[in-house]
Scaffold this motif. Sequence first.
Motif, short mmCIF file in Angstrom:
data_model
loop_
_atom_site.label_atom_id
_atom_site.label_comp_id
_atom_site.label_asym_id
_atom_site.label_seq_id
_atom_site.Cartn_x
_atom_site.Cartn_y
_atom_site.Cartn_z
N PRO A 265 -24.99 35.13 -18.07
CA PRO A 265 -24.16 33.94 -17.83
C PRO A 265 -22.91 33.89 -18.71
CG PRO A 265 -26.47 33.34 -18.00
CD PRO A 265 -26.37 34.77 -18.42
N ALA A 266 -22.96 34.53 -19.88
CA ALA A 266 -21.82 34.49 -20.78
C ALA A 266 -20.65 35.30 -20.27
CB ALA A 266 -22.22 34.96 -22.17
N THR A 267 -20.93 36.40 -19.55
CA THR A 267 -19.86 37.31 -19.11
C THR A 267 -19.70 37.36 -17.60
OG1 THR A 267 -21.37 39.20 -19.04
CG2 THR A 267 -20.28 38.76 -21.13
N GLY A 268 -20.72 36.95 -16.88
CA GLY A 268 -20.66 37.06 -15.43
C GLY A 268 -20.90 38.49 -14.93
N GLU A 269 -21.09 39.43 -15.83
CA GLU A 269 -21.37 40.82 -15.47
C GLU A 269 -22.89 41.07 -15.47
OE1 GLU A 269 -19.01 42.89 -14.60
OE2 GLU A 269 -17.37 41.48 -15.06
N LEU A 270 -23.30 42.18 -14.82
CA LEU A 270 -24.71 42.53 -14.85
C LEU A 270 -25.18 42.62 -16.29
CD1 LEU A 270 -25.00 45.31 -12.11
CD2 LEU A 270 -25.71 42.93 -11.93
N HIS A 271 -26.37 42.05 -16.56
CA HIS A 271 -26.81 42.06 -17.94
C HIS A 271 -27.08 43.50 -18.38
CE1 HIS A 271 -31.15 42.82 -18.05
NE2 HIS A 271 -31.39 41.89 -17.14
N PRO A 272 -26.91 43.81 -19.66
CA PRO A 272 -26.87 45.21 -20.12
C PRO A 272 -28.07 46.06 -19.73
CG PRO A 272 -26.10 43.73 -21.85
CD PRO A 272 -26.63 42.87 -20.75
#
Length: 735
Positions: A265-272
């Motif tokens: 949610p912080a980056t909007g990217e797939l979580h690492p």
Amino acid sequence: MFGWLGFNKGMPLWWSYRLNKHLKEDVEHIFEGIAQTRMEILQSWVEEYWSNLDRLRSQLLEYQAQSGQLKPNDNVIRQLFAAAQKRGVDFSEIYLLNDKDTVTHSTYSHHIGQTYTGVNVITRGLQEVKKGHKCLFGPYSDPMTLRIGPSTSSFHDAMTLLYMVPLEEGGVWKGTLCGRVPNDVLGDLIQRESGHVYPDSGDNYIFMAKPCLNTHIAPGTALSRSRFEDLTFTHGDNLKDGVKTDFGVVSVKEHTELELVFTDPATGELHPGVAGTIQNGHNLFVEFPGYSDYRHIPVIGKGVTFQLPHCPDVWGMMCEGDLEEVYRFRSMSWKLHRMQIGFIAGFVLLTSASYLLLNGRIPVWGGTALIAVLGLIYGLLGASFIQKKGTQPISKQLEEINRFIRMNAEGGGDLTQRLQLNRFSSSETGELAKWINNMIDSLEGIMLKVQKAAGEVQESQERLSDSAGSTEVSTQRMSGKIHDMIRSLLGQLQDIDVAKDVSHTMSGTLRELEQKASDQIAVAQDEVHRIGDKMQHITSKVAETNRTIQTFLHTTQEIPKLLKVIEEISAQTNLLSLNASIEAARVGEHGKGFSVVADEIRKLSDLTKESTKEINETIALIERHAKEAFVSMEEGTKVVEEGTQIVAAASEILSRANAHDTMKTQVVEEVVALMEKIAAVSIENRQISAEVEDTVQALLMDMNRVKHTTGTVGSITQSLLMLVNQFHLKTDRVR
């Protein structure tokens, strides 16, 4: 130092990680093992259900070959479908599509008649099947799945996984056999909630890694249910109510599958974890500070990618736990050590304070005695505190573990029970309880499979026993028929031997006849050749006679000309004699002698005339006879020519007769050779018939052994079921 966690969140987690850093290798093995076993469970489950449908397909094709077609409302087909669904309990429906994509048979009767033409929910799967490929299609949302109801999972929604098998005839697609599985079964396979290693936070979930068929599903999209979907396993924030983070709320409307994308949610990217797994094909990270998941909580775990049999898409799976729970562990030795340090520090303070307060106020012996008493009281209180807060809880926890293990170790345990982990501290006892639960959960799963397998073996044994009895009767009947056939065959073989001897005798007789016929034909050919030579000689003589007659005819044709000249001369002579007579009469007496001569000349002329007439008549007769002879000779020539042709034909016929006799001899020799081959085969057939009879007898003995063995297997299976039934099992967990 604490990265994206910050000091307030990061400091406690860092301290937990530092205290248990020595467990890092164990944690890696734990997550590696979880991922590997869950992946193997999925692979074996899919292969098992493919084999189930393959078996049903073979049965359908065999039945179609016998009956000609798969008729709707066929009772045999309904029984086959019901048996396949009983074997594959995770199937909520098995149905058959014909070559027009219409449902003709189904275990769910309301589905029959529906047609999947045009663009529909299973179009992509049908396209693969019509190429002759099996296809594990999904997950996808299908209201029909919701209406049919669940199979084995306590969770149920419209999400569906579909097994699709092509039915082919001569390499041409004729229909599709389909097996419907509610997709929540996947979640049950990989979660195993009752034996979860990290019950508070651990989550195993599947996501899309590389879409090949379902290209509309983005990488990182959930393909299985999350254990945090509702309040069943998490009595707090959940995806149905919404997971609250500092960056917003993460939620789903109906189900996790296809709605949730695993982004931070912080980056909007797939979580690492998901991103690293997709990029590298795998991912393992168990160190501080972990990585942010879709809830923006620090997690660690293992990610893998895999491809299920006949599934074109590449899937990924994450096996995760919260960093805080994984490293929450506090060793018993550390707790006791901390109590001991506190006790020692208190004792030092007590003795120091006592010495300062009593020094110089009372005698030394009195102060020493007082300090000794206080030390004894403190020691007793400290020992009681350590025993109550340290060793006693550990002892009770070990006693509870011991009682639980003893209950199941005695052979009649209740495998439905689990240790209550909240009654154990985050120490070795808590870890021991957690892994015992996991072991019992695995044992229960194995026992359920054994129970199911034993039940299936028992059913198969009963069917085998019935089949063995029926086969024994059929084999005995077959043995009688084969015995009769062999007896008949032996009679035929004797006839063949007689026929072989007769063919040899016939061959010798025909050879003698052929030799005699050849000799006679040779003599006839010599005679015909001589006749032919004579006919040629006759032909030449006839031709020569023809030529002579023709010459004679030409000559006779010249004679009338000469006779005509003679007639003219005779006429003139007669005229002259008449004139002479006239002249003699006129002379008188002197002319009498001349008159006599003239009369004689006239008589000679008349005679000549008559002779000439007779000669003409004779010549005409000769000419007529000559012409008749010529015609006759011509006919003779023709007859001679025909005779020559007949002689040539006779010679050719004799040659052909000789050739035919040779051919007859060859045919007879071939017949003899064939009879010898038949005789050789008859000898082999004698051996084969004897072997067949021996084999039938051996088969009867084998059937008796099978019958005996089925009885033994039945007894063993019954004993196995009795042993398994000593344990209490959750039958709804069997799959």
